[in-house]
Design a protein around this motif. Structure first.
Motif, short mmCIF file in Angstrom:
data_model
loop_
_atom_site.label_atom_id
_atom_site.label_comp_id
_atom_site.label_asym_id
_atom_site.label_seq_id
_atom_site.Cartn_x
_atom_site.Cartn_y
_atom_site.Cartn_z
N HIS A 39 11.46 7.78 -2.67
CA HIS A 39 11.05 7.74 -1.26
C HIS A 39 11.92 6.73 -0.51
CE1 HIS A 39 7.41 10.13 -1.77
NE2 HIS A 39 7.32 9.55 -2.95
N LYS A 43 5.88 2.79 2.60
CA LYS A 43 4.71 3.49 3.13
C LYS A 43 4.67 4.94 2.64
CE LYS A 43 2.37 4.96 7.36
NZ LYS A 43 1.85 6.12 6.71
N ASP A 44 5.81 5.62 2.67
CA ASP A 44 5.87 7.00 2.17
C ASP A 44 5.51 7.06 0.68
OD1 ASP A 44 6.63 7.93 4.66
OD2 ASP A 44 8.76 8.11 4.14
N ASP A 47 1.69 6.44 0.31
CA ASP A 47 0.95 7.63 0.75
C ASP A 47 1.02 8.73 -0.30
OD1 ASP A 47 0.30 6.33 3.11
OD2 ASP A 47 1.78 7.42 4.32
N SER A 48 2.18 8.96 -0.87
CA SER A 48 2.34 9.99 -1.89
C SER A 48 1.54 9.64 -3.15
CB SER A 48 3.82 10.15 -2.25
OG SER A 48 3.97 11.06 -3.30
#
Length: 97
Positions: A39, A43-44, A47-48
């Protein structure tokens, strides 16, 4: 018999990946399948990892800081959260599994 807990680690990527724009990764094991998901942002990656954890309850997401220390953890289902004794300790260098 209780289901085995799935643990996802959000960690900084190595220098080679960072040079290519991939700065964070999600690592874990889903059954026999090893997961390594790159990523661009932390944050990504978080979230994943949280989405995956919700699909594989009981599960835990452990978020590491850039220096390897555990920053925070999220527990889903009956998964135990990281105890305060383990917070702030640097992750071991022996790998996840």
């Amino acid at each position: 018999m209780a289901a085995k807990q799935t643990v996802y680690h959000v960690t900084p990527s190595g220098e080679r990946a960072a040079d290519a724009g991939v700065k964070w990764q999600v690592e874990g094991r889903e059954g026999r399948r090893l997961l390594h998901e790159p990523h661009r942002t932390q944050k990504d990656a978080i979230d994943s990892a949280r989405d995956r954890a919700k699909e594989h309850i009981p599960a835990q997401v452990v978020v590491h800081a850039r220096d390897g220390h555990i920053r925070t953890a999220y527990a889903y289902g009956d998964a135990p959260a990281t105890s305060p004794d383990n917070r702030g300790r640097k992750a071991g260098g022996g790998g996840l599994f």
